[in-house]
Motif scaffolding. Sequence first.
Motif, short mmCIF file in Angstrom:
data_model
loop_
_atom_site.label_atom_id
_atom_site.label_comp_id
_atom_site.label_asym_id
_atom_site.label_seq_id
_atom_site.Cartn_x
_atom_site.Cartn_y
_atom_site.Cartn_z
N LYS A 1 0.53 -1.39 0.00
CA LYS A 1 0.18 0.20 0.27
C LYS A 1 1.26 1.58 -0.31
CE LYS A 1 -4.15 -1.77 2.26
NZ LYS A 1 -5.00 -1.74 2.72
N TRP A 2 0.16 2.62 -0.76
CA TRP A 2 0.75 3.30 -0.63
C TRP A 2 0.67 4.06 0.70
CZ3 TRP A 2 0.56 6.00 -6.30
CH2 TRP A 2 1.15 4.81 -7.77
N THR A 3 1.72 5.23 1.08
CA THR A 3 0.81 6.27 2.12
C THR A 3 0.50 7.18 1.42
OG1 THR A 3 3.06 5.24 4.02
CG2 THR A 3 2.15 7.31 4.26
N CYS A 4 -0.79 7.98 2.26
CA CYS A 4 -1.04 9.28 1.07
C CYS A 4 -1.52 10.08 2.29
CB CYS A 4 -2.62 9.19 0.44
SG CYS A 4 -2.46 7.56 -0.67
N ILE A 5 -0.92 11.39 2.15
CA ILE A 5 -1.66 12.47 2.74
C ILE A 5 -1.96 13.44 2.12
CG2 ILE A 5 -0.29 14.32 4.04
CD1 ILE A 5 2.49 12.84 4.60
N PHE B 1 -1.19 23.37 6.77
CA PHE B 1 -0.29 22.57 5.89
C PHE B 1 0.60 21.63 6.64
CE2 PHE B 1 2.11 25.72 8.89
CZ PHE B 1 3.70 25.23 8.74
N PHE B 2 0.80 20.63 6.10
CA PHE B 2 1.75 19.54 6.50
C PHE B 2 3.32 19.63 6.65
CE2 PHE B 2 -2.23 16.81 6.42
CZ PHE B 2 -1.55 15.73 7.48
N VAL B 3 4.01 19.36 7.66
CA VAL B 3 5.21 19.34 7.79
C VAL B 3 5.51 17.88 7.30
CG1 VAL B 3 7.08 19.87 9.05
CG2 VAL B 3 5.33 21.23 8.98
N ILE B 4 6.22 17.80 6.40
CA ILE B 4 7.36 16.15 6.42
C ILE B 4 8.77 16.24 6.15
CG2 ILE B 4 6.83 14.30 4.47
CD1 ILE B 4 3.90 16.01 3.05
N ASP C 1 16.03 5.84 6.99
CA ASP C 1 15.15 5.38 6.36
C ASP C 1 13.13 6.02 7.36
OD1 ASP C 1 15.60 4.81 9.72
OD2 ASP C 1 16.02 2.23 8.69
N ARG C 2 13.66 6.56 7.67
CA ARG C 2 12.17 6.67 8.20
C ARG C 2 11.25 8.43 7.58
NH1 ARG C 2 10.95 3.98 12.24
NH2 ARG C 2 9.38 4.67 12.35
N LEU C 3 9.45 8.17 7.60
CA LEU C 3 9.75 8.48 7.09
C LEU C 3 7.95 9.73 8.51
CD1 LEU C 3 6.98 10.43 4.93
CD2 LEU C 3 5.97 8.77 4.56
N ARG C 4 8.20 10.69 8.71
CA ARG C 4 7.54 11.46 9.60
C ARG C 4 6.63 12.74 9.20
NH1 ARG C 4 10.92 14.06 14.00
NH2 ARG C 4 12.21 15.01 13.37
N ALA C 5 5.81 12.99 9.34
CA ALA C 5 5.10 14.09 9.10
C ALA C 5 3.32 14.50 10.20
CB ALA C 5 3.87 13.82 7.82
N ALA C 6 3.61 15.74 10.18
CA ALA C 6 2.10 16.38 10.94
C ALA C 6 1.64 17.61 10.32
CB ALA C 6 2.64 16.17 12.14
N TYR C 7 0.48 17.44 11.08
CA TYR C 7 -0.40 18.64 10.81
C TYR C 7 -0.73 19.93 11.28
CZ TYR C 7 -4.33 21.08 8.28
OH TYR C 7 -5.55 22.10 7.22
N ARG C 8 -0.06 21.44 10.28
CA ARG C 8 0.05 21.97 11.52
C ARG C 8 -1.16 23.07 11.04
NH1 ARG C 8 2.23 23.39 16.21
NH2 ARG C 8 3.24 26.07 16.31
N THR C 9 -1.95 23.76 11.68
CA THR C 9 -2.77 23.91 11.86
C THR C 9 -3.63 24.88 12.76
OG1 THR C 9 -5.79 23.59 11.79
CG2 THR C 9 -4.73 21.97 13.21
N ARG C 10 -4.55 25.39 12.42
CA ARG C 10 -5.04 26.38 13.74
C ARG C 10 -6.30 26.28 14.55
NH1 ARG C 10 -4.88 29.45 9.25
NH2 ARG C 10 -4.31 31.68 8.78
#
Length: 352
Positions: free
Chosen positions: A289-293, A302-305, A310-319
């Motif tokens: 499966k593909w990881t989808c944002i 907006f997302f910070v990626i 060997d790691r992927l990290r991300a989080a959504y910066r929001t009001r």
Amino acid sequence: MWAVVRDNRVKTRHVIFLCMFLAAAVLAGEGKAPRNVTFFSTSDSHYRCGTNTQNNEWDHETIEQMNQLPGQSWPEALGGDRIEPARGVVVLGDCIDDGDKTQDGVCVTELQYKAFAADFGLDGTDGALRFPVFETWGNHDGPPAGKGKCGFSFQEQLKKRNEVRKSKQMIQNLSYNGLHYSWDWGDVHFLQLGIYPADKQREGVRYSAQWHDPQNALTFMKEDLAKNVGASGRPVVLMAHCGFDTNWWVVEDWKDAYDAAKPYNVILYVYGHTGTGLRDWAPEGEAKKWTCINDGQTTAGFFVIQIIGDRLRAAYRTRANAKLTKRPDGTMAREWGGLWDWKYTLNKKLAQ
């Protein structure tokens, strides 16, 4: 006795050669920078003009938060360490709200585009945003150049900006029609694929075939991956306006896109159009499966990626705790205390 001496000399030479080999290996490793790519992703900024421009104000505030974020901390769930400066910002379509509109003799589309360009700029020096930007088009951005009515084309501006990106070496590969493009950040390969990665709209799709023509994005993707990634196993990030959760394209198109990229190390598919969140996706019967944002509207955040080692990290910066209400005239009013928060955290080990 001499046999012992000769034996010791042989052992000494072996030790010297081993030390030289290890030293060369260390130097070779030092010459290759470890993978560490941080970028921001947003979409659906929907710049407007006239009396209803609060959207633009929210977009501008989000851009200011992008500018201020490097040096601040990741959420504790993702380690709490320092956020690196972004290599750039990807904007995944619906940059403006009305892609071919004239009102009272004025081309609204051009005014909306100017508002977008003033905020996002192009290379991090010519707009409010302090990072290079890499946009594509969505269903609101209008038809191909020469097929509109108001005399101004977002897609034509995108082509011109892509030529500038190519001349500044911000991107490496540009499609024959000037709309789709790719580039490398470190050893990670990025492809910007327009409204969605297909070649043309399939029969039976009820949306405007002219406005939403993908214009050979799938062929570009196939040729680009074969030429620029090949059998290297390098990480690949695919981006488009639409994801695998909308009937603006169809499941047969989704499978075609998946099959075309299946031989490659696709670590992420980023898109806009439908909302905000995280999901894993593959066609029925596929194990990988593909990881989808789904990166949401610029007005909200907006997302910070980061792709590091060997790691992927991300989080959504929001009001934080923002509330929207509709006024009697149909425009939107906002209540917001000025604080930002994190949502939709992702921390994933990449497959080799």
